[in-house]
Design a protein around this motif. Structure first.
Motif, short mmCIF file in Angstrom:
data_model
loop_
_atom_site.label_atom_id
_atom_site.label_comp_id
_atom_site.label_asym_id
_atom_site.label_seq_id
_atom_site.Cartn_x
_atom_site.Cartn_y
_atom_site.Cartn_z
N ARG A 1 77.41 44.04 48.83
CA ARG A 1 76.71 44.84 47.82
C ARG A 1 76.98 44.36 46.40
O ARG A 1 76.44 44.92 45.46
N PHE A 2 77.84 43.41 46.24
CA PHE A 2 78.13 42.82 44.93
C PHE A 2 78.64 43.85 43.92
O PHE A 2 77.98 44.19 42.95
N GLY B 1 72.24 44.71 48.39
CA GLY B 1 73.16 45.16 47.33
C GLY B 1 72.45 45.53 46.04
O GLY B 1 73.06 46.12 45.15
N TYR B 2 71.15 45.23 45.94
CA TYR B 2 70.42 45.52 44.70
C TYR B 2 70.33 47.02 44.41
O TYR B 2 70.14 47.42 43.27
N GLN B 3 70.42 47.80 45.48
CA GLN B 3 70.25 49.25 45.33
C GLN B 3 71.59 49.97 45.18
O GLN B 3 71.62 51.20 45.24
N HIS B 4 72.66 49.22 45.03
CA HIS B 4 73.99 49.85 45.02
C HIS B 4 74.16 50.78 43.82
O HIS B 4 74.05 50.35 42.67
N ARG B 5 74.44 52.05 44.11
CA ARG B 5 74.58 53.05 43.05
C ARG B 5 75.98 53.65 43.00
O ARG B 5 76.21 54.63 42.32
N GLY B 6 76.89 53.11 43.82
CA GLY B 6 78.27 53.59 43.76
C GLY B 6 78.46 54.97 44.37
O GLY B 6 79.27 55.76 43.88
N ILE B 7 77.71 55.27 45.44
CA ILE B 7 77.75 56.64 45.99
C ILE B 7 79.11 56.98 46.60
O ILE B 7 79.66 58.04 46.32
N ARG C 1 82.00 55.88 45.99
CA ARG C 1 83.01 56.05 44.93
C ARG C 1 82.85 57.43 44.28
O ARG C 1 83.83 58.12 43.99
N ALA C 2 81.59 57.81 44.08
CA ALA C 2 81.33 59.10 43.42
C ALA C 2 81.69 60.29 44.31
O ALA C 2 81.90 61.39 43.82
N HIS D 1 73.74 63.65 46.23
CA HIS D 1 73.96 62.26 46.62
C HIS D 1 73.61 62.05 48.09
O HIS D 1 73.07 61.02 48.47
N THR E 1 69.87 61.85 48.45
CA THR E 1 69.20 60.70 47.83
C THR E 1 69.83 59.37 48.23
O THR E 1 69.44 58.35 47.71
N CYS F 1 68.48 51.23 50.38
CA CYS F 1 69.43 52.07 49.65
C CYS F 1 70.45 52.70 50.58
O CYS F 1 71.60 52.90 50.20
#
Lengths: 502, 254
Positions: free
Chosen positions: A111-112, A180-186, A188-189, A201, A204, A498
Motif C-alpha cells: 500500500r506504500f 495502494g492508491y486508495q490507502h486512507r490509513g483506516i 491506524r485510525a 470508517h 466507507t 479501497c
C-alpha cells in the motif's frame, strides 16, 4: 498447540497460545494442508516494541476457528513459500511492522505507506516520499516480449490501481497488480477506538460493501460487549446483506455483458442494480445502507406496509432480472466469450485461499453463511452455489445462482420477521480480549479481528476484505490469456481497491 | 432473436421523467439539513458533540452546519432536544462556492450556472473525466449510474470519457489520497483549458470521514480549483444530476 475456538467468542489475549516461531509455522502449515484457510494473519503490538503475529485459521467443515500467536522478532522464516495464501498477509506484515518474512518470494510493499513502528522500514527506504508502484516489477525478457502498463487512472468510472502485463504478442505471460492508491490509513485510525467515526470508517472502507463490513464490525463489538442483538435486528441485517448481494451481483452480470458488447443485458442490469439499491434505501434512506447497522442492532424498523412494498418490488425486479440474465445463456456470442476465459482450477483456488463467488466458481464449497453462520443465518439452509471450471462463465453462473438464492432468503426473512425491538444498547468492550468476526459479504469472506487493551479500547483492529484474498486469483486467471480479455476477467472478479488498500 | 425482442418489450422504457417531473426519492432519504435558530437553545451543544466529523459548530453563538463535511448520518437530528436541526427531503445541495455549503438559519443558495462565455462552450456538450482518489466506490457507483438508461445522462449532452484529453472537466471523488495526488494532478494537467473541476461527496470536498489523516490531502479542494461542490456520503444520483444541470443553467426555475 493452537487454541480451537469459534468466531465471535472473545478470548482473553493471554489465552491465545504464544508459540515458538517454529511451532507456530508448523501448526499453520499442517492445518492449511488439512484443508483449513488462513482468514487472518496479522502483526499486533506486543510489549517492548515487539510484534506478535496472530493467525486465525478457519475450518469450513467444522465451523471451528484456530487462534495462535508467535513473537515475530525483527525477522522470521516466511510462510509463503510453503503456503501461497500467506503471500499478501506477509507483505502487509513487512510494510506495517518492518518485520522481514525471510525467504518471501515476492516481498514488496502493498500500500506504500510508512511502517507503524517509527523509523523502521522493511526495505530500508529513506525519508523521501513513497511513490506508489515505484518498484521492480517482475519482468519477462526475450524476443517479441513486451510490457503493457495500465493505470492507476483507468478508462471508466472505476477505482485506481496499476496493472503491469508481460506479453508475448497478445498472450499474457504474467500480470502483476500493484495497489495502494486508495490507502486512507483506516486501520491506524481505528486504534484506541471505538471512536465516533469508527462506524463510518467501517461503512466507507469499501462503500459497495457498507452493510457487510458494518455487520462484521458490529458483531465483533457486540461479542466483546456481551450485547445480545434482538432477533428482529438480526433478520433486518440479513435482509440488508442479501439486498447488497443482489445489487452487486446484478450489476456485475450487466457489466460482464457490457464487456463482451452484449448491450441488452448490460442496460437492463444497469437499471435493475439500482432497483435493488433503492430497496436498501427503502429500509434506511441510503442506497448503500449508510446509517442502518449500528452496534446493538439496526436504526430503522419496518412496518408491514414497508415490508409489503419491499416484497412487491423484489418480485417485479427479480422477474426482470431473470429475463435480462437468461438472455446471456441463450446467446452463443456471449457464451463463446465467457467459456474457458480466465480459468482458475480448483487446486489453485484452494492454494491461494480464494473466497466468495470466485472460490465457489472453481468448485470450492465455502460460504460463511453456511460454515460460520451468525444472526439470522443460524438455522437457515444455505447451499453454496458451485461452479466447476473456474472461468468467467462459472463466475457469472455462480452469481446468477446466488441472486436466486438471495431473493428466496429475503422473502423468507421478510415474511417471518420476528416482532420486538430492533436495537439494544451496546456497552463497554471487554478489556484485554480478542475476537474474530466473519461474515459472508457479496465478494466473500469478510474477516475482522479486534484486540482490546486494558481499557477496552482497540489495541489493534484488523480488517480483511475478501478482495485481499482474491486479487492474486485475478493475476493468475490472466496467465496465458489474451490481453484483450483482461477487462472481462477483471469484471468477473470485480474486486475492491479501497477494501484492499484500507 | 425473438427472445431478445420479447425481452426488450418486457423491460419497457425506464428513463425517469426528471427534470420535467419531480424525482422519485426514498421517503427516508436524508437530504439537505435545515436549521431553525428560533428553536435552538444557546447553551446547548448536543448536536455539536454528536457530529462525527465536526461539521457542526457554533460561531459567535450561531449554529452552522458544513454540508461539505456532513455524512448525512442524522446523529445531530437525533441528539437535538428541540428539533432545531433536521435533515429534510430536499435533494438539491450543489453549490459553486465552498462557503455556500455552510448551512445557517438563512436561505440556502444553490449552484448558479456557468458564466455566459463558458456556458456557450459546454452548455450543450460537456465531457467529463472521472477520477477516484481514495473514494470508497459509493460516490463512484452513484455517478456511474447516471449513465444507465434510468438517468440517461447523455440526453443532457453530458458524457464520461476515457481520456482527459477528450474531457472538458474532471469529476473527483475520494479524499485525494497521498498516493493518488500525483495521478490526480497529472490528469488535471492533461485537460485542455478552459476546464472544470467538480468535487462529488464529503471526501472530495473536505476529506469526509478521513479528514486529518496523514494519508490524505483532505479532498480535491486542497489541490485544484473546484467549480462545483456536490455534498453527500454519497450524494443521491439525483443530487449529482441536479448539480450538473444547474452548472449548465438547465434548472434555473426549479
Amino acid at each position: 498447540m493452537s487454541l480451537l475456538t469459534r468466531h465471535l467468542a472473545p478470548i482473553a489475549n493471554d489465552r491465545i497460545p504464544l508459540l515458538p516461531m517454529k511451532v507456530f509455522r508448523q501448526e499453520i502449515l499442517e492445518n492449511i494442508a488439512a484443508g483449513q484457510r488462513l482468514s487472518v494473519l496479522a502483526g499486533t503490538p506486543a510489549t517492548a516494541g515487539n510484534v506478535r503475529l496472530v493467525a486465525a485459521l478457519a475450518d469450513d467443515r467444522s465451523g471451528g476457528l484456530r487462534l495462535l500467536a508467535a513473537l515475530a522478532g525483527e525477522s522470521y522464516p516466511a510462510l509463503t513459500p510453503d503456503c501461497p495464501q500467506a503471500a499478501g498477509f506477509e507483505r502487509e506484515i513487512a510494510e506495517q511492522w518492518a518485520v522481514i518474512p525471510e525467504g518471501h518470494p515476492w516481498l514488496k510493499p502493498l500500500r506504500f505507506h510508512r511502517a507503524y513502528r517509527p523509523g523502521r522500514d522493511a526495505w530500508g527506504r529513506g525519508d523521501a516520499p513513497l511513490a506508489p508502484s515505484v518498484m521492480e516489477f517482475f519482468r519477462v525478457a526475450g524476443e517479441g516480449i513486451h510490457e503493457v502498463a495500465v493505470g492507476p487512472v483507468h478508462a471508466g468510472i472505476i477505482e485506481p490501481g496499476h496493472f503491469r502485463f508481460q506479453c508475448d504478442g497478445e498472450e499474457v505471460l504474467h500480470l502483476e497488480i500493484s495497489l495502494g492508491y486508495q490507502h486512507r490509513g483506516i486501520e491506524r485510525a481505528l486504534l484506541d477506538g471505538p471512536h465516533p467515526l469508527t462506524i463510518h470508517h467501517m461503512e466507507t472502507l469499501a462503500g459497495d460493501t457498507t452493510i457487510g463490513h458494518a455487520v462484521a464490525y458490529c458483531q465483533a463489538v457486540e461479542a466483546l460487549a456481551g450485547c445480545v442483538v434482538p432477533a428482529r435486528a438480526r433478520a433486518l441485517r440479513a435482509i440488508a446483506l442479501e439486498l447488497e448481494r443482489l445489487a452487486n451481483h446484478t450489476g456485475d452480470l450487466g457489466a460482464l455483458a457490457g464487456d463482451v458488447g452484449f448491450l441488452p443485458t448490460a442496460s437492463y442490469c444497469g437499471r435493475l442494480r439500482g432497483d435493488y439499491l433503492n430497496m436498501t434505501a427503502l429500509l434506511c434512506g441510503s442506497r448503500f445502507g449508510r446509517g442502518l447497522v449500528r452496534p446493538g442492532g439496526v436504526m430503522f424498523d419496518v412496518d408491514q406496509a414497508r415490508l409489503d412494498t419491499l416484497l412487491t418490488r423484489l418480485a417485479t425486479t427479480f422477474r426482470d432480472t431473470a429475463g435480462a440474465v437468461n438472455l446471456l445463456w441463450d446467446s452463443a456470442s456471449v457464451m463463446a466469450r465467457f467459456e474457458n476465459t480466465g480459468a482458475v482450477a480448483k487446486p489453485l483456488a484452494e492454494e491461494l485461499g480464494l473466497v466468495g463467488p470466485a472460490a465457489r466458481a472453481s468448485g470450492c464449497a465455502r460460504d460463511v453463511r453456511r460454515d460460520f453462520p451468525t444472526g439470522a443465518y443460524q438455522g437457515m439452509t444455505i447451499t453454496p452455489a458451485l461452479g466447476e471450471d473456474g472461468d468467467v462463465l462459472a463466475r457469472a453462473q455462480v452469481r446468477w445462482q446466488e441472486i436466486q438464492q438471495s431473493v428466496a432468503l429475503v422473502r423468507t426473512l421478510a415474511t417471518t420477521l420476528p416482532p420486538g425491538p430492533c436495537h439494544e444498547p451496546c456497552g463497554a468492550l471487554q478489556p484485554e480480549a480478542t475476537v474474530v468476526s466473519l461474515q459472508e459479504g457479496w465478494r466473500g469472506e469478510i474477516a475482522h479481528m479486534a484486540t482490546t487493551d486494558s481499557a477496552g479500547h482497540f489495541a489493534r483492529y484488523k480488517v480483511v476484505d475478501p478482495s485481499f484474498h482474491n486479487w492474486l486469483g485475478l493475476a493468475m486467471a490472466l496467465r496465458n490469456q489474451q490481453i484483450s480479455d483482461f477487462p472481462l476477467c477483471n469484471k468477473s472478479f470485480n474486486l475492491s481497491y479501497c477494501g484492499h488498500d484500507l | 432473436m425473438n427472445r431478445l425482442i420479447l425481452e426488450r418489450w418486457r423491460q419497457k422504457h425506464r428513463t425517469v421523467a426528471y427534470p420535467a417531473q419531480p424525482p422519485a426519492l426514498p421517503d427516508r432519504l436524508r437530504g439537505a439539513p435545515e436549521l431553525n435558530p428560533d428553536k435552538c437553545r444557546a447553551d446547548c451543544t448536543q448536536c455539536v458533540a454528536a457530529c462525527p466529523t465536526g461539521a457542526i459548530t457554533r460561531v459567535n453563538g450561531v449554529l452552522q452546519l458544513d454540508m461539505g463535511r456532513c455524512l448525512f448520518c442524522g446523529d445531530c437530528q437525533a441528539a437535538c432536544p428541540t428539533g432545531a436541526i433536521r435533515l429534510t427531503h430536499d435533494h438539491r445541495m450543489a453549490v459553486r462556492r465552498r462557503e455556500d455549503l455552510v448551512v445557517t438559519g438563512r436561505e440556502r443558495p444553490l449552484a448558479v450556472a456557468l458564466d455566459a462565455k463558458i456556458k456557450s462552450l459546454f452548455g450543450r456538450s460537456l465531457k467529463l473525466r472521472q477520477v477516484s482518489a481514495g473514494g470508497c466506490n459509493a460516490c463512484e457507483a452513484d455517478t456511474n449510474v447516471l449513465t444507465t438508461v434510468v438517468f440517461d445522462l447523455s440526453r443532457f449532452g453530458i458524457r464520461f470519457v476515457a481520456s482527459p484529453r477528450h474531457a472538458d472537466g474532471l469529476l473527483i471523488t475520494g479524499p485525494a489520497t497521498e498516493n493518488m495526488a500525483l495521478a490526480l494532478q497529472k490528469t488535471y494537467d492533461a485537460l485542455a483549458e478552459p476546464r472544470l473541476v467538480i468535487a462529488v461527496g464529503a471526501c472530495a470536498i473536505s476529506g469526509g470521514p478521513f479528514a486529518g489523516h496523514a494519508e490524505v490531502r483532505n479532498g480535491a479542494t486542497a489541490l485544484l480549483p473546484v467549480d462545483l461542490f456536490i455534498p453527500g456520503c454519497p450524494p443521491h444520483p439525483i443530487t449529482i444530476l441536479d448539480g450538473l444541470l444547474r452548472l449548465l443553467g438547465r434548472l434555473e426555475d426549479i
